[in-house]
Scaffold this active site. Structure first.
Site, short mmCIF file in Angstrom:
data_model
loop_
_atom_site.label_atom_id
_atom_site.label_comp_id
_atom_site.label_asym_id
_atom_site.label_seq_id
_atom_site.Cartn_x
_atom_site.Cartn_y
_atom_site.Cartn_z
N ASP A 16 0.81 -1.23 0.00
CA ASP A 16 0.00 0.00 0.00
C ASP A 16 0.84 1.27 0.00
O ASP A 16 0.63 2.15 -0.83
CB ASP A 16 -0.96 0.02 1.20
CG ASP A 16 -2.17 -0.87 0.97
OD1 ASP A 16 -2.42 -1.24 -0.20
OD2 ASP A 16 -2.85 -1.21 1.96
N ARG A 97 1.58 5.73 16.89
CA ARG A 97 1.07 6.66 15.87
C ARG A 97 1.42 8.12 16.14
O ARG A 97 1.87 8.83 15.24
CB ARG A 97 -0.44 6.48 15.69
CG ARG A 97 -0.85 5.06 15.26
CD ARG A 97 0.01 4.54 14.16
NE ARG A 97 -0.42 3.24 13.64
CZ ARG A 97 0.42 2.33 13.19
NH1 ARG A 97 1.73 2.54 13.22
NH2 ARG A 97 -0.03 1.19 12.71
N ASP A 126 -6.15 3.96 13.06
CA ASP A 126 -4.85 4.58 12.80
C ASP A 126 -4.95 5.88 12.00
O ASP A 126 -4.23 6.84 12.26
CB ASP A 126 -3.91 3.58 12.11
CG ASP A 126 -3.42 2.50 13.07
OD1 ASP A 126 -3.32 2.80 14.28
OD2 ASP A 126 -3.15 1.38 12.63
N SER A 177 -3.73 -8.94 8.68
CA SER A 177 -3.20 -7.60 8.72
C SER A 177 -2.44 -7.47 10.03
O SER A 177 -3.01 -7.66 11.10
CB SER A 177 -4.34 -6.58 8.65
OG SER A 177 -3.85 -5.31 9.05
N1 ARG Z 1 -6.90 -2.37 16.67
C1 ARG Z 1 -5.60 -1.97 17.07
C2 ARG Z 1 -5.56 -0.49 17.31
O1 ARG Z 1 -6.45 0.19 16.92
C3 ARG Z 1 -4.55 -2.42 16.11
C4 ARG Z 1 -4.55 -1.80 14.76
C5 ARG Z 1 -3.56 -2.55 13.97
N2 ARG Z 1 -3.30 -2.06 12.66
C6 ARG Z 1 -3.08 -2.89 11.65
N3 ARG Z 1 -2.72 -2.37 10.54
N4 ARG Z 1 -3.18 -4.19 11.75
O2 ARG Z 1 -4.64 0.02 17.90
#
Ligand code: ARG
Length: 401
Positions: A16, A97, A126, A177
């Protein structure tokens, strides 16, 4: 006119974010793309990733080693806050993040970019964390999120990249993922989308299955200074070294797995698998040391603060005014949270089995049932009369009918 002139793109080396490079230039008229790959201790080789961005057509390919800052300025405050989203998720992904956002904003400033970009889709948390953190740090920067708008599925994205001359080595594509850094791994999608499916062993990397953990328990002692973990088994360790070693020890004993259905900010429930061995062990140990060194009212009040804090961090408000105010409260509470916690790791469990502190409020002469007892038993009677008075008055009224 394109959407921006010069863009700093958060770059992971994945499909991506790689396709984002030609997409920004061709479809959105961006003149120059600079990539920034963040090292957060995820264990990837960063040099091939840096070169890959250059092949994909960027002017400048940056690598930022953020690991130490990640632990010191993001993980440690979260440990002091005993931060667990919905009581379980220690925010291993969420904490990264705001730091990546900060690095993007700084790079944009350094290179005179008018926008920053990330590869998040429109369904997750995210994107919120990036967008809001960037807005907080530099409200005049534009934020571009190509993958939120391009509407391409996996195959189409790869086909688009190939059309643009990118090559994607055919590796067995994972149905999952995954996000990873030194604090942990987040795994979602694929067979995990059915919340009733037990995760296959293949999803785990940092933690052993209970079936293959050692048959002997292992004890560790974690030393805290003002709520910050500083020692392991008596040895002073750097922040990164401490997390690395506890990840390794706890993971070996199968400690650190979480399987939960969580509520995303965008309204979706999602099934998540996490591994975060050190973070979970440290939060448990830290909370225990607080029970020894904080007064009861501070501890109780702090529980509410912790809940709010965890939700703020999850929901992308790391650099918000409420979060700053909570930080001040939490810092004040940590002044005397210094001491050592002993834990026993065995077959997927990490249990606190001992704690000590020179600043402990625990008093053996008050607590003891032996003849050394210093507690004034007679004082209890008058106290109980006053304490129970409202209930006594109420009961008398109720009885009168
Ligand atoms: N659900 C978790 C969070 O919001 C993990 C997100 C993980 N991201 C991913 N690209 N798999 O912090």
């Amino acid at each position: 006119m394109g959407r921006a002139e010069k863009v700093v793109l958060a770059y992971s080396g994945g499909v991506d974010t790689t396709v984002c490079i030609p997409y920004l230039m061709n479809d959105w008229g961006v003149k120059e793309v600079i990539t920034l790959a963040a090292d957060l201790g995820q264990g990837d080789e960063l040099e091939p990733i840096r070169l890959k961005a250059l092949t994909a057509g960027v002017k400048e390919s940056l690598v930022a080693d953020l690991t130490e800052e990640f632990i010191t300025d993001y993980a440690f405050p979260a440990i002091q806050a005993n931060a667990l989203y919905e009581n379980r998720y220690p925010l291993s992904t969420a904490l990264a993040r705001p730091l990546i956002a900060k690095a993007l904003v700084e790079a944009a400033d350094r290179y005179g970019a008018d926008a920053v970009a990330h590869g998040c889709t429109g369904k997750g948390n995210d994107q919120v964390r990036f967008d809001v953190a960037i807005a907080a740090l530099n409200p005049s920067l534009k934020v571009l999120a190509p993958a939120r708008e391009w509407g391409m599925g996996r195959e189409e994205t790869i086909a688009y990249g190939e059309k643009m001359g990118l090559a994607f080595p055919v590796k067995k594509s994972s149905p999952y993922s995954i996000d990873r850094n030194l604090l942990g791994r987040s795994i979602e999608a694929g067979p995990l989308e059915d919340p009733m499916n037990e995760p296959l062993e293949e999803v785990f990397l940092m933690t052993q299955a209970i079936e293959s953990t050692p048959d002997q328990p292992e004890y560790i002692e974690i030393g805290f200074t003002k709520g910050i973990p500083t020692h392991l088994n008596g040895a002073a360790l750097s922040p990164v070294e401490l997390i690395t070693q506890i990840n390794e020890i706890a993971g070996r004993h199968g400690v650190g797995r979480i399987d939960m259905v969580e509520n995303r900010l965008v309204g979706i429930k999602s099934r998540e698998i996490y591994e975060a061995p050190a973070l979970l062990v440290l939060i448990d140990a830290h909370r225990d040391l607080e029970s020894l060194t904080l007064t009861s009212d501070v501890t109780q009040y702090k529980r509410g603060i912790e809940e709010t804090y965890s939700r703020l961090v999850y929901n992308g408000l790391w650099y918000s005014p409420l979060k700053l105010a909570l930080d001040a409260f939490i810092q004040q509470t940590q002044e005397r949270v210094t001491g050592t916690v002993r834990m026993k790791l065995f077959k997927g469990n990490a249990r606190v089995v001992g704690r000590k502190s020179d600043l402990a409020l625990y008093s053996e002469s008050l607590a003891t049932y032996s003849s050394d007892d210093q507690f004034d038993h007679k004082a209890a009677e008058g106290f109980i009369y006053v304490w129970g008075l409202p209930t006594r008055v109420w009961s008398e009224k109720v009885r009168e009918g």
